[in-house]
Design a protein around this motif. Structure first.
Motif, PDB file in Angstrom:
ATOM      1  N   LEU A 104      30.793-127.419   4.812  1.00  0.00           N
ATOM      2  CA  LEU A 104      30.314-128.585   4.076  1.00  0.00           C
ATOM      3  C   LEU A 104      30.148-129.779   5.019  1.00  0.00           C
ATOM      4  CD1 LEU A 104      29.794-129.069   1.062  1.00  0.00           C
ATOM      5  CD2 LEU A 104      32.109-129.957   0.865  1.00  0.00           C
ATOM      6  N   ALA A 148      15.731-125.789 -12.511  1.00  0.00           N
ATOM      7  CA  ALA A 148      16.133-125.622 -11.123  1.00  0.00           C
ATOM      8  C   ALA A 148      15.460-124.402 -10.501  1.00  0.00           C
ATOM      9  CB  ALA A 148      17.642-125.473 -11.049  1.00  0.00           C
ATOM     10  N   ARG A 172      25.830-119.705   4.704  1.00  0.00           N
ATOM     11  CA  ARG A 172      26.513-120.959   5.019  1.00  0.00           C
ATOM     12  C   ARG A 172      26.850-121.051   6.499  1.00  0.00           C
ATOM     13  NH1 ARG A 172      29.778-123.918   0.472  1.00  0.00           N
ATOM     14  NH2 ARG A 172      28.371-123.553  -1.242  1.00  0.00           N
ATOM     15  N   VAL A 200      21.224-122.782  -0.380  1.00  0.00           N
ATOM     16  CA  VAL A 200      22.651-122.578  -0.656  1.00  0.00           C
ATOM     17  C   VAL A 200      22.936-122.915  -2.115  1.00  0.00           C
ATOM     18  CG1 VAL A 200      24.992-123.373  -0.138  1.00  0.00           C
ATOM     19  CG2 VAL A 200      23.340-123.079   1.714  1.00  0.00           C
ATOM     20  N   TYR A 201      22.359-124.044  -2.574  1.00  0.00           N
ATOM     21  CA  TYR A 201      22.560-124.478  -3.950  1.00  0.00           C
ATOM     22  C   TYR A 201      21.317-124.114  -4.753  1.00  0.00           C
ATOM     23  CZ  TYR A 201      26.224-127.196  -1.645  1.00  0.00           C
ATOM     24  OH  TYR A 201      27.318-127.578  -0.911  1.00  0.00           O
ATOM     25  N   VAL A 202      20.962-124.922  -5.738  1.00  0.00           N
ATOM     26  CA  VAL A 202      19.679-124.755  -6.413  1.00  0.00           C
ATOM     27  C   VAL A 202      18.899-126.057  -6.227  1.00  0.00           C
ATOM     28  CG1 VAL A 202      20.307-123.018  -8.120  1.00  0.00           C
ATOM     29  CG2 VAL A 202      20.745-125.427  -8.604  1.00  0.00           C
ATOM     30  N   PHE A 209      16.501-129.008  -7.583  1.00  0.00           N
ATOM     31  CA  PHE A 209      16.025-129.723  -8.763  1.00  0.00           C
ATOM     32  C   PHE A 209      15.829-131.190  -8.392  1.00  0.00           C
ATOM     33  CE2 PHE A 209      20.098-131.722  -9.935  1.00  0.00           C
ATOM     34  CZ  PHE A 209      20.976-130.966  -9.175  1.00  0.00           C
ATOM     35  N   LEU A 252      23.291-137.446  -5.477  1.00  0.00           N
ATOM     36  CA  LEU A 252      24.670-137.342  -5.027  1.00  0.00           C
ATOM     37  C   LEU A 252      24.707-137.257  -3.500  1.00  0.00           C
ATOM     38  CD1 LEU A 252      27.396-137.274  -6.415  1.00  0.00           C
ATOM     39  CD2 LEU A 252      27.333-134.790  -6.300  1.00  0.00           C
ATOM     40  N   ARG A 296      37.082-135.072  -7.317  1.00  0.00           N
ATOM     41  CA  ARG A 296      36.477-134.595  -6.085  1.00  0.00           C
ATOM     42  C   ARG A 296      35.359-135.508  -5.575  1.00  0.00           C
ATOM     43  NH1 ARG A 296      34.372-128.825  -4.085  1.00  0.00           N
ATOM     44  NH2 ARG A 296      33.385-129.664  -2.255  1.00  0.00           N
ATOM     45  N   GLN A 342      27.348-130.052  -6.857  1.00  0.00           N
ATOM     46  CA  GLN A 342      26.671-128.829  -6.414  1.00  0.00           C
ATOM     47  C   GLN A 342      27.604-127.873  -5.697  1.00  0.00           C
ATOM     48  OE1 GLN A 342      22.912-128.589  -5.025  1.00  0.00           O
ATOM     49  NE2 GLN A 342      22.119-130.377  -6.019  1.00  0.00           N
ATOM     50  N   ASP A 343      28.716-128.385  -5.206  1.00  0.00           N
ATOM     51  CA  ASP A 343      29.590-127.504  -4.453  1.00  0.00           C
ATOM     52  C   ASP A 343      30.930-127.393  -5.159  1.00  0.00           C
ATOM     53  OD1 ASP A 343      29.542-126.526  -1.214  1.00  0.00           O
ATOM     54  OD2 ASP A 343      31.383-126.415  -2.359  1.00  0.00           O
ATOM     55  N   ASP A 369      22.452-124.693 -14.594  1.00  0.00           N
ATOM     56  CA  ASP A 369      22.267-124.881 -13.154  1.00  0.00           C
ATOM     57  C   ASP A 369      23.587-124.780 -12.405  1.00  0.00           C
ATOM     58  OD1 ASP A 369      19.646-125.212 -13.710  1.00  0.00           O
ATOM     59  OD2 ASP A 369      19.702-127.401 -13.674  1.00  0.00           O
ATOM     60  N   LEU A 388      25.213-121.874  -9.598  1.00  0.00           N
ATOM     61  CA  LEU A 388      25.906-122.220  -8.361  1.00  0.00           C
ATOM     62  C   LEU A 388      27.297-121.605  -8.322  1.00  0.00           C
ATOM     63  CD1 LEU A 388      24.898-125.962  -8.139  1.00  0.00           C
ATOM     64  CD2 LEU A 388      24.177-124.130  -6.629  1.00  0.00           C
ATOM     65  N   LYS A 423      27.162-117.872  -7.544  1.00  0.00           N
ATOM     66  CA  LYS A 423      26.844-117.629  -6.124  1.00  0.00           C
ATOM     67  C   LYS A 423      28.046-117.964  -5.244  1.00  0.00           C
ATOM     68  CE  LYS A 423      22.149-118.720  -4.979  1.00  0.00           C
ATOM     69  NZ  LYS A 423      21.177-119.830  -4.892  1.00  0.00           N
ATOM     70  N   GLN A 424      28.666-119.117  -5.533  1.00  0.00           N
ATOM     71  CA  GLN A 424      29.770-119.548  -4.678  1.00  0.00           C
ATOM     72  C   GLN A 424      31.005-118.681  -4.883  1.00  0.00           C
ATOM     73  OE1 GLN A 424      29.950-123.796  -5.436  1.00  0.00           O
ATOM     74  NE2 GLN A 424      27.847-124.027  -4.714  1.00  0.00           N
ATOM     75  N   ALA A 462      20.867-116.190  -9.704  1.00  0.00           N
ATOM     76  CA  ALA A 462      22.127-115.809  -9.065  1.00  0.00           C
ATOM     77  C   ALA A 462      22.100-114.356  -8.612  1.00  0.00           C
ATOM     78  CB  ALA A 462      23.295-116.051 -10.012  1.00  0.00           C
TER      79      ALA A 462
END
Lengths: 290, 384
Positions: free
Chosen positions: A14, A118, A141, A210-212, A214, A220, A263, B204-205, B228, B232, B235-236, B262
């Motif tokens: 990350l 997405a 990753r 890695v993500y989706v 959109f 963010l 987080r 997203q993470d 959405d 994620l 997948k993660q 996915a």
């Protein structure tokens, strides 16, 4: 213990992408002094370029990356030429408002073109992760981490070892003197903004798969980029890299051992703490004022 | 200068007058949905479903001899905007009834406005229990609250042999409400509850949360969020080598989108859903379901969206039925009529029962809940 190791691995992966986002913005926000609200949209744009090249045109995944970087460079140059150049010399508030407008317009543009659903990008990497004892990490990753490290290195060399980099640093230290020394100041502004933008697009292109993907994905990311830049000190590339890893560590450990609800608040908490205790950033050199 | 200034209000007045006459020939229904922001995809599906219902009703002659007109506004996935949009629809567009607002936090933000302007709203998606238990008599919900989902799930937990579960939920009224209602049900069943992890709606993470869940001693994770983030998470979780059974709730999963995005990571996951577009014959109203799916495909929309869009379709049909029954397009009459409708929805009969504190009850319909499993990239039905 294995959970802690997994958090550390997550942090590395990350952190690499956060660093990439951070150095792109530190060039624009830190060196050029433009509060660049389009940074997040350029990140989104890079991800959509990946989607177009890989999913819609069916071309190679690795070819799509340089295409995204180039597209980000061109879009960044276009923003600088059409929006920022006419505003050069106007106060920071005006520029900020124009950049907010550009952000909203571009984000709505992506929503209009691609819709809100997405998208995902297929990658050539195996789905099964690499397992190292108690921890595992996906091949994609690892690739993203390696590519980010390479881009960071290239940027560092560009700024510190090339004549373009020297001209950039000179221009933002003293615009008039640089101009008198024969530096094409207009060109420097455009290229700095374009380089910063291409790094944002690169981060989006690497993280999109890695993500989706959109239209709001950049929001963010942009907030985090600002946190990293403030943490590392405006315009400090090494600071941005270390700041990226610190933010990733704070998020991982914060979610792992404090509360996952906070987080994404970690970035803001860091900004507040830095502004209180070290307003010039953790890695800023002592500066003479006045 | 004075003259130019005088012209502007004159034009505004003229527009308002003409607008007013045009409006009187249709019956307006306010639609308050997220068309941008984190829930843009889902909100757009719901609106497209709503349009199918409106077109179908208008093709059959409309309601009370007038065509219905959807006044659609974007709440930007933001509770503050959702409240502002509701106010705008009621005061400026003069809609007598609303449908909205997809997310629980969005709907909860709209609710005080409904009280203020005494205008009823049909809630098509939100599942937080709070919506129908806080005493807002203008709320009529056709989606199942999480307690109803939990109750439906109760019958299958024995078969799944659940022992200890973790939760990973979106950090809002929907996610936290689900974790509460499901925990309560499971504790009654003697199942122990482990971690309750949350995630921000735009995050997203989720690797950090999933790493924590990976090292816990539970065998199942209940996940609640929109499609959405689910993609994620699958997948993660696969990348982290998380081998626990994943069950999702909330009915906003779009299993087909999950399968498409996915891939293999979605295999073995289970989902509580409120509509079965894959098996129209097993739905309570096969004829209407087939019509809706055919119309959805004819308009070129993605099949994956059906699990969301049917709510918009059912919502508008509910509103139209109430207006017809009321005999006039006025808020108080529509509110009274909503208590007396009985229509065949795509997911069971829509009949409102009283819920919440006495004297100011909200209406709650009891839709069906199904459990499906994704296997080899296909949706399979599990019997509850």
């Amino acid at each position: 213990m294995s959970e802690f190791l997994q958090h550390l691995i997550n942090m590395l992966v990350l952190g690499g992408t956060y660093a990439l986002l951070g150095i792109g913005l530190t060039l624009i926000f830190g060196i050029m002094n433009v509060v660049n609200f389009t940074h997040g949209v350029l990140y989104t744009f890079g991800a959509y370029i990946m989607f177009i090249v890989v999913q819609q045109l069916g071309l190679n995944f690795f070819l799509a990356l340089p295409v995204a970087v180039l597209a980000g460079w061109l879009l960044g140059a276009a923003i600088e030429l059409t929006l920022l150049r006419p505003l050069r010399g106007s106060d920071i508030d005006t520029t900020m408002l124009v950049m907010i407008g550009a952000w909203i317009a571009m984000q709505s543009g992506t929503l209009w073109i691609w819709g809100g659903v997405a998208k995902s990008v297929a990658t050539p990497f195996p789905e099964a992760p690499l397992v190292l004892g108690p921890v595992s990490v996906s091949w994609l990753r690892l690739f993203v981490l390696a590519a980010a490290a390479m881009l960071i290195l290239v940027t560092y060399l560009l700024i510190n070892k090339t004549s373009l980099g020297r001209a950039m640093r000179a221009t933002f230290q003293d615009h008039d003197t640089a101009s008198l020394m024969g530096v094409n100041v207009d060109m420097i502004y455009t290229s700095t903004f374009a380089i910063g933008s291409s790094l944002a697009a690169a981060a989006g292109a690497l993280l999109g798969p890695v993500y989706v993907i959109f239209p709001q994905m950049g929001d963010l990311a942009a907030v985090k980029a600002f946190a990293i830049v403030i943490l590392g000190g405006l315009g400090n590339i090494t600071g941005a890299v270390i700041g990226g890893f610190i933010l990733a560590l704070a998020e991982e450990l914060g979610a792992g051992y404090v509360s996952s609800g906070y987080r994404d608040a970690m970035g803001f908490l860091i900004i507040i703490a830095v502004l209180i205790f070290r307003p010039t950033g953790l890695f800023a050199r002592a500066e003479r004022v006045g | 200068m004075t003259r130019t200034l005088g012209l502007v209000p004159a034009i505004a007045l003229a527009t308002a007058l003409f607008g007013g006459t045009a409006g009187a020939q249709t019956i307006k229904i306010g639609v308050n949905e997220p068309l941008t922001g984190a829930f843009a995809a889902s909100g757009t599906y719901v609106v497209n479903g709503a349009k199918i219902a409106a077109d179908e009703i208008n093709a059959k002659g409309g309601v009370l001899g007038k065509k219905i007109e959807l006044v659609i506004e974007d709440n930007k996935s933001n509770p503050t905007e959702a409240a502002a949009v509701a106010e705008k629809l009621i005061t400026s567009d003069k809609v007598p009834v609303l449908m909205g607002a997809w997310g629980s936090s969005l709907t909860l933000a709209v609710m005080p406005k409904l009280m203020e302007y005494e205008t009823p709203m049909v809630v098509e998606t939100s599942s937080s229990g709070k919506i129908t238990t806080t005493g807002n008599p203008f709320i009529f919900r056709i989606s199942p609250p999480s307690a109803v989902e939990a109750a439906a799930f109760k019958n299958i937990v024995d078969k799944l042999a659940l022992k200890k579960v973790d939760f990973l939920v979106i950090n809002n009224d929907w996610g936290r409400g689900t974790a509460e209602d499901f925990s309560k049900m499971m504790k009654d069943k003697g199942i122990s509850i482990g971690l309750v992890e949350t995630m921000d709606q735009g995050a997203q993470d989720m690797s950090a949360q999933l790493s924590k869940i990976k090292s816990s001693d539970s065998e199942t994770v209940i996940v609640t969020t929109a499609v959405d983030q689910l993609t994620l998470i699958f997948k993660q979780a696969a990348a982290l080598g998380l081998k626990k059974r994943i069950i999702t709730t909330g009915g906003s999963q779009n299993p087909d989108q999950i399968i498409a995005q996915a891939g293999a990571a979605a295999n073995g996951t289970m989902h509580l859903t409120t509509f079965l577009p894959w098996f129209p014959d097993k739905t309570p109203n096969p004829e209407a379901t087939n019509y809706f799916i055919a119309e959805w495909k004819k308009r070129g929309f993605e099949f994956a969206g059906c699990t969301e869009s049917f709510r918009g379709y059912d919502g508008i049909r509910t509103v139209a039925a109430a207006i017809e029954k009321a005999g006039k397009a006025e808020p108080a009459a529509i509110k009274a009529a909503l208590w007396n409708i009985n229509i065949k929805g795509l997911n069971g009969d829509i009949v409102f029962r009283k819920s919440g504190p006495e004297g100011k009850e909200s209406g709650q319909s009891q839709p069906n809940v199904y459990l499906i499993e994704i296997n080899d990239g296909k949706v399979e039905m599990k019997t509850l």
